[in-house]
Write a protein that holds these residues in place. Structure first.
Motif, PDB file in Angstrom:
ATOM      1  N   ASN A   1       0.825  -1.207   0.000  1.00 61.23           N
ATOM      2  CA  ASN A   1       0.000   0.000   0.000  1.00 61.23           C
ATOM      3  C   ASN A   1       0.860   1.258   0.000  1.00 61.23           C
ATOM      4  O   ASN A   1       0.776   2.070   0.917  1.00 61.23           O
TER       5      ASN A   1
ATOM      6  N   LYS B   1       0.732   4.117  -1.421  1.00 61.69           N
ATOM      7  CA  LYS B   1       0.057   5.417  -1.369  1.00 61.69           C
ATOM      8  C   LYS B   1      -0.381   5.786   0.050  1.00 61.69           C
ATOM      9  O   LYS B   1      -0.545   6.951   0.358  1.00 61.69           O
TER      10      LYS B   1
ATOM     11  N   PRO C   1       2.270   9.598   0.249  1.00 59.86           N
ATOM     12  CA  PRO C   1       1.275  10.275  -0.586  1.00 59.86           C
ATOM     13  C   PRO C   1       1.944  11.051  -1.715  1.00 59.86           C
ATOM     14  O   PRO C   1       3.113  11.426  -1.617  1.00 59.86           O
ATOM     15  N   GLY C   2       1.211  11.292  -2.753  1.00 55.43           N
ATOM     16  CA  GLY C   2       1.732  12.053  -3.883  1.00 55.43           C
ATOM     17  C   GLY C   2       1.936  13.510  -3.517  1.00 55.43           C
ATOM     18  O   GLY C   2       1.489  13.982  -2.465  1.00 55.43           O
TER      19      GLY C   2
END
Length: 69
Positions: A13, A15, A19-20
């Protein structure tokens, strides 16, 4: 339920843990907004926060000058 290692969770996981840039920018904006709201009743403190944020903005602008997304 079988327990997983932190490493396995990150791999499965990414993301959730990384985070972006858009998500990070949104979070930074929320933090800045909360800081301004917190200091709203104290003009001197609000001025200190604004000054710090202006300095941070100049640093980011210099760091990313010439770079495009």
């Amino acid at each position: 339920m079988k327990e997983q290692s932190t490493e396995a969770l990150i791999v499965q996981n990414p993301k959730l843990f990384f985070p972006g840039s858009y998500a990070v920018k949104q979070l930074v904006q929320k933090i800045k907004s909360a800081a301004r709201e917190f200091a709203a009743n104290d003009p001197e403190f609000l001025g200190m926060i604004e000054k710090a944020m202006e300095g941070e903005a100049r640093t980011v602008a210099r760091r990313f000058a010439g770079k495009q997304n």
